[in-house]
Design a protein around this motif. Sequence first.
Motif, PDB file in Angstrom:
ATOM      1  N   LYS A   4       5.065  -8.303  -6.707  1.00  0.00           N
ATOM      2  CA  LYS A   4       5.056  -6.853  -6.516  1.00  0.00           C
ATOM      3  C   LYS A   4       3.628  -6.340  -6.415  1.00  0.00           C
ATOM      4  O   LYS A   4       3.342  -5.477  -5.613  1.00  0.00           O
ATOM      5  N   ILE A   5       2.750  -6.884  -7.231  1.00  0.00           N
ATOM      6  CA  ILE A   5       1.345  -6.485  -7.153  1.00  0.00           C
ATOM      7  C   ILE A   5       0.785  -6.901  -5.804  1.00  0.00           C
ATOM      8  O   ILE A   5       0.103  -6.137  -5.135  1.00  0.00           O
ATOM      9  N   ALA A   6       1.074  -8.121  -5.368  1.00  0.00           N
ATOM     10  CA  ALA A   6       0.588  -8.585  -4.067  1.00  0.00           C
ATOM     11  C   ALA A   6       1.128  -7.692  -2.955  1.00  0.00           C
ATOM     12  O   ALA A   6       0.421  -7.386  -2.004  1.00  0.00           O
ATOM     13  N   ALA A   7       2.369  -7.288  -3.077  1.00  0.00           N
ATOM     14  CA  ALA A   7       2.967  -6.428  -2.052  1.00  0.00           C
ATOM     15  C   ALA A   7       2.308  -5.054  -2.046  1.00  0.00           C
ATOM     16  O   ALA A   7       2.367  -4.342  -1.054  1.00  0.00           O
ATOM     17  N   ALA A   8       1.682  -4.687  -3.158  1.00  0.00           N
ATOM     18  CA  ALA A   8       1.040  -3.386  -3.243  1.00  0.00           C
ATOM     19  C   ALA A   8      -0.350  -3.394  -2.620  1.00  0.00           C
ATOM     20  O   ALA A   8      -0.920  -2.352  -2.391  1.00  0.00           O
ATOM     21  N   SER A   9      -0.875  -4.579  -2.344  1.00  0.00           N
ATOM     22  CA  SER A   9      -2.209  -4.615  -1.761  1.00  0.00           C
ATOM     23  C   SER A   9      -2.166  -4.094  -0.324  1.00  0.00           C
ATOM     24  O   SER A   9      -1.151  -4.171   0.352  1.00  0.00           O
ATOM     25  N   CYS A  10      -3.259  -3.561   0.082  1.00  0.00           N
ATOM     26  CA  CYS A  10      -3.340  -2.975   1.417  1.00  0.00           C
ATOM     27  C   CYS A  10      -4.691  -3.396   2.004  1.00  0.00           C
ATOM     28  O   CYS A  10      -5.629  -2.604   2.053  1.00  0.00           O
ATOM     29  N   PRO A  11      -4.810  -4.668   2.419  1.00  0.00           N
ATOM     30  CA  PRO A  11      -6.111  -5.176   2.845  1.00  0.00           C
ATOM     31  C   PRO A  11      -6.670  -4.493   4.086  1.00  0.00           C
ATOM     32  O   PRO A  11      -7.862  -4.390   4.250  1.00  0.00           O
ATOM     33  N   ASP A  12      -5.808  -4.039   4.977  1.00  0.00           N
ATOM     34  CA  ASP A  12      -6.281  -3.368   6.173  1.00  0.00           C
ATOM     35  C   ASP A  12      -5.207  -2.399   6.659  1.00  0.00           C
ATOM     36  O   ASP A  12      -4.032  -2.755   6.704  1.00  0.00           O
ATOM     37  N   LEU A  13      -5.609  -1.234   6.996  1.00  0.00           N
ATOM     38  CA  LEU A  13      -4.664  -0.254   7.519  1.00  0.00           C
ATOM     39  C   LEU A  13      -4.284  -0.642   8.938  1.00  0.00           C
ATOM     40  O   LEU A  13      -5.130  -1.054   9.733  1.00  0.00           O
ATOM     41  N   ALA A  73       0.956   7.089   9.711  1.00  0.00           N
ATOM     42  CA  ALA A  73       1.232   5.701   9.333  1.00  0.00           C
ATOM     43  C   ALA A  73       0.311   5.192   8.230  1.00  0.00           C
ATOM     44  O   ALA A  73       0.777   4.581   7.270  1.00  0.00           O
ATOM     45  N   SER A  74      -0.981   5.399   8.326  1.00  0.00           N
ATOM     46  CA  SER A  74      -1.901   4.874   7.311  1.00  0.00           C
ATOM     47  C   SER A  74      -1.707   5.537   5.952  1.00  0.00           C
ATOM     48  O   SER A  74      -1.640   4.837   4.931  1.00  0.00           O
ATOM     49  N   PRO A  75      -1.613   6.873   5.878  1.00  0.00           N
ATOM     50  CA  PRO A  75      -1.332   7.469   4.576  1.00  0.00           C
ATOM     51  C   PRO A  75      -0.005   6.970   3.982  1.00  0.00           C
ATOM     52  O   PRO A  75       0.100   6.745   2.774  1.00  0.00           O
ATOM     53  N   GLN A  76       0.985   6.761   4.826  1.00  0.00           N
ATOM     54  CA  GLN A  76       2.268   6.246   4.339  1.00  0.00           C
ATOM     55  C   GLN A  76       2.107   4.831   3.798  1.00  0.00           C
ATOM     56  O   GLN A  76       2.661   4.474   2.768  1.00  0.00           O
ATOM     57  N   GLN A  77       1.317   4.013   4.497  1.00  0.00           N
ATOM     58  CA  GLN A  77       1.061   2.644   4.049  1.00  0.00           C
ATOM     59  C   GLN A  77       0.366   2.653   2.688  1.00  0.00           C
ATOM     60  O   GLN A  77       0.731   1.881   1.797  1.00  0.00           O
ATOM     61  N   LEU A  78      -0.612   3.522   2.514  1.00  0.00           N
ATOM     62  CA  LEU A  78      -1.301   3.633   1.232  1.00  0.00           C
ATOM     63  C   LEU A  78      -0.368   4.140   0.138  1.00  0.00           C
ATOM     64  O   LEU A  78      -0.389   3.646  -0.993  1.00  0.00           O
ATOM     65  N   MET A  79       0.455   5.124   0.469  1.00  0.00           N
ATOM     66  CA  MET A  79       1.390   5.667  -0.511  1.00  0.00           C
ATOM     67  C   MET A  79       2.401   4.612  -0.940  1.00  0.00           C
ATOM     68  O   MET A  79       2.708   4.482  -2.132  1.00  0.00           O
ATOM     69  N   ASP A  80       2.908   3.824   0.000  1.00  0.00           N
ATOM     70  CA  ASP A  80       3.855   2.765  -0.340  1.00  0.00           C
ATOM     71  C   ASP A  80       3.216   1.737  -1.262  1.00  0.00           C
ATOM     72  O   ASP A  80       3.824   1.294  -2.241  1.00  0.00           O
ATOM     73  N   ALA A  81       1.973   1.336  -0.957  1.00  0.00           N
ATOM     74  CA  ALA A  81       1.271   0.370  -1.805  1.00  0.00           C
ATOM     75  C   ALA A  81       1.034   0.950  -3.203  1.00  0.00           C
ATOM     76  O   ALA A  81       1.237   0.275  -4.217  1.00  0.00           O
ATOM     77  N   HIS A  82       0.635   2.213  -3.257  1.00  0.00           N
ATOM     78  CA  HIS A  82       0.406   2.875  -4.545  1.00  0.00           C
ATOM     79  C   HIS A  82       1.688   2.932  -5.369  1.00  0.00           C
ATOM     80  O   HIS A  82       1.698   2.607  -6.557  1.00  0.00           O
ATOM     81  N   ASN A  83       2.785   3.346  -4.735  1.00  0.00           N
ATOM     82  CA  ASN A  83       4.050   3.462  -5.453  1.00  0.00           C
ATOM     83  C   ASN A  83       4.544   2.108  -5.943  1.00  0.00           C
ATOM     84  O   ASN A  83       5.085   2.002  -7.050  1.00  0.00           O
ATOM     85  N   THR A  84       4.353   1.054  -5.144  1.00  0.00           N
ATOM     86  CA  THR A  84       4.729  -0.291  -5.569  1.00  0.00           C
ATOM     87  C   THR A  84       3.920  -0.701  -6.787  1.00  0.00           C
ATOM     88  O   THR A  84       4.457  -1.260  -7.751  1.00  0.00           O
ATOM     89  N   LEU A  85       2.636  -0.410  -6.772  1.00  0.00           N
ATOM     90  CA  LEU A  85       1.769  -0.746  -7.897  1.00  0.00           C
ATOM     91  C   LEU A  85       2.163   0.035  -9.149  1.00  0.00           C
ATOM     92  O   LEU A  85       2.250  -0.538 -10.242  1.00  0.00           O
ATOM     93  N   VAL A  86       2.419   1.319  -9.016  1.00  0.00           N
ATOM     94  CA  VAL A  86       2.830   2.139 -10.167  1.00  0.00           C
ATOM     95  C   VAL A  86       4.136   1.611 -10.760  1.00  0.00           C
ATOM     96  O   VAL A  86       4.266   1.488 -11.974  1.00  0.00           O
ATOM     97  N   THR A  87       5.089   1.286  -9.902  1.00  0.00           N
ATOM     98  CA  THR A  87       6.365   0.734 -10.379  1.00  0.00           C
ATOM     99  C   THR A  87       6.137  -0.554 -11.148  1.00  0.00           C
ATOM    100  O   THR A  87       6.709  -0.774 -12.219  1.00  0.00           O
ATOM    101  N   ALA A  88       5.285  -1.424 -10.620  1.00  0.00           N
ATOM    102  CA  ALA A  88       5.001  -2.698 -11.281  1.00  0.00           C
ATOM    103  C   ALA A  88       4.306  -2.490 -12.624  1.00  0.00           C
ATOM    104  O   ALA A  88       4.634  -3.149 -13.617  1.00  0.00           O
ATOM    105  N   LEU A  89       3.365  -1.569 -12.684  1.00  0.00           N
ATOM    106  CA  LEU A  89       2.597  -1.353 -13.915  1.00  0.00           C
ATOM    107  C   LEU A  89       3.376  -0.603 -14.984  1.00  0.00           C
ATOM    108  O   LEU A  89       3.022  -0.670 -16.168  1.00  0.00           O
ATOM    109  N   THR A  90       4.418   0.115 -14.607  1.00  0.00           N
ATOM    110  CA  THR A  90       5.207   0.844 -15.600  1.00  0.00           C
ATOM    111  C   THR A  90       6.483   0.113 -15.980  1.00  0.00           C
ATOM    112  O   THR A  90       7.246   0.607 -16.808  1.00  0.00           O
ATOM    113  N   ALA A  91       6.701  -1.060 -15.413  1.00  0.00           N
ATOM    114  CA  ALA A  91       7.888  -1.851 -15.769  1.00  0.00           C
ATOM    115  C   ALA A  91       7.777  -2.345 -17.211  1.00  0.00           C
ATOM    116  O   ALA A  91       6.677  -2.563 -17.720  1.00  0.00           O
ATOM    117  N   THR A  92       8.909  -2.516 -17.858  1.00  0.00           N
ATOM    118  CA  THR A  92       8.889  -3.008 -19.243  1.00  0.00           C
ATOM    119  C   THR A  92       8.360  -4.435 -19.328  1.00  0.00           C
ATOM    120  O   THR A  92       7.979  -4.880 -20.406  1.00  0.00           O
TER     121      THR A  92
END
Length: 94
Positions: free
Chosen positions: A5-14, A38-57
Motif C-alpha cells: 500500500k505504501i509502494a502504491a502511494a508513491s508517485c515517482p513521476d506525474l 490528472a496530475s492533482p488527482q494522481q497526487l490525491m490518490d497517492a496521498h489518500n492511499t498513504l493516509v489509509t495505510a498509516l491510520t490502519a490498526t
Amino acid sequence: MAGNKIAAASCPDLTHRIAALADEPDMTADELKQYFDASPQQLMDAHNTLVTALTATTAAANLGFAPTDALTATTIQQAVEDLQAQIDAIRMQL
C-alpha cells in the motif's frame, strides 16, 4: 497496512505534466480539462492511499523503529510489545 500500500502511494513521476504540452495543444476543452486534472488527482490518490495505510490498526507493524540498547525491535509494533514484556517482567518481580 501492507507494504504494497505504501509502494502504491508513491508517485515517482506525474503522468500528465503541463510543461509537456505543446504551446497550442490539439485538444478539445474537455480533454484539456481532464489533462489538467490528472496530475492533482494522481497526487490525491497517492496521498489518500498513504493516509489509509498509516491510520490502519496494523500500521505500527510496518513502521520502522531504530533499535536501542533496551529495545532491539525493528518495527514500532515490536518495540511496544518488547516494552510491554519488560514491564510485565518487572511487575512479576514485585
